[in-house]
Scaffold this motif. Structure first.
Motif, short mmCIF file in Angstrom:
data_model
loop_
_atom_site.label_atom_id
_atom_site.label_comp_id
_atom_site.label_asym_id
_atom_site.label_seq_id
_atom_site.Cartn_x
_atom_site.Cartn_y
_atom_site.Cartn_z
N MET A 51 57.21 -41.03 23.13
CA MET A 51 56.75 -42.25 23.66
C MET A 51 57.95 -43.27 23.29
SD MET A 51 53.08 -43.80 23.08
CE MET A 51 52.20 -42.15 23.51
N PRO A 52 58.43 -43.34 22.23
CA PRO A 52 59.57 -44.52 22.13
C PRO A 52 60.68 -44.20 22.97
CG PRO A 52 58.82 -43.25 19.85
CD PRO A 52 58.27 -42.81 21.08
N GLY A 66 58.79 -43.95 27.08
CA GLY A 66 57.76 -44.84 27.37
C GLY A 66 56.48 -44.37 27.77
N PHE A 67 55.40 -45.26 27.47
CA PHE A 67 54.11 -44.64 27.57
C PHE A 67 53.72 -43.67 28.85
CE2 PHE A 67 49.52 -44.92 28.85
CZ PHE A 67 48.92 -44.34 27.74
N TRP A 68 53.92 -44.21 29.93
CA TRP A 68 53.54 -43.86 31.33
C TRP A 68 54.24 -42.57 31.73
CZ3 TRP A 68 48.90 -45.19 32.53
CH2 TRP A 68 48.31 -46.43 32.27
N SER A 78 55.66 -40.28 29.18
CA SER A 78 55.22 -39.46 28.29
C SER A 78 53.99 -38.88 28.96
CB SER A 78 55.26 -39.67 27.20
OG SER A 78 54.32 -40.90 26.76
N LEU A 79 53.22 -39.71 29.37
CA LEU A 79 51.88 -39.19 29.97
C LEU A 79 51.80 -38.46 31.08
CD1 LEU A 79 48.83 -39.50 29.42
CD2 LEU A 79 48.80 -41.37 31.01
N ALA A 135 53.96 -36.02 22.69
CA ALA A 135 53.55 -37.43 23.39
C ALA A 135 54.16 -38.32 22.30
CB ALA A 135 52.20 -37.66 23.61
N VAL A 136 53.86 -38.31 20.98
CA VAL A 136 54.20 -39.33 19.99
C VAL A 136 55.64 -39.36 19.68
CG1 VAL A 136 54.03 -39.92 17.46
CG2 VAL A 136 52.00 -39.13 18.85
#
Length: 60
Positions: free
Chosen positions: A19-20, A23-25, A27-28, A15-16
């Motif tokens: 993420m870059p 994006g956050f959503w 990767s979630l 996830a980390v």
């Protein structure tokens, strides 16, 4: 360290790292979607067996 702890740490690392880039959503969505798809790919008998055993027994 138990297998489930190793998998959880690996998921956080993925996830980390993602993420870059995506994006956050997104990767979630990957972190939630991959295990869900893996569960849906199982045969009905494998799903019943997985539901029947406890979480401690999954790592054996």
């Amino acid at each position: 360290m138990s297998n489930s702890a190793k998998i959880a740490i690996g998921g956080v690392v993925v996830a980390v790292v993602l993420m870059p880039f995506i994006g956050f959503w997104l990767s979630l969505l990957v972190l939630i979607g991959v295990p869900a798809i893996a569960y849906l790919v199982l045969d009905p008998s494998q799903r019943r067996r997985l539901r029947r055993i406890t979480r401690k027994e999954i790592g054996r």
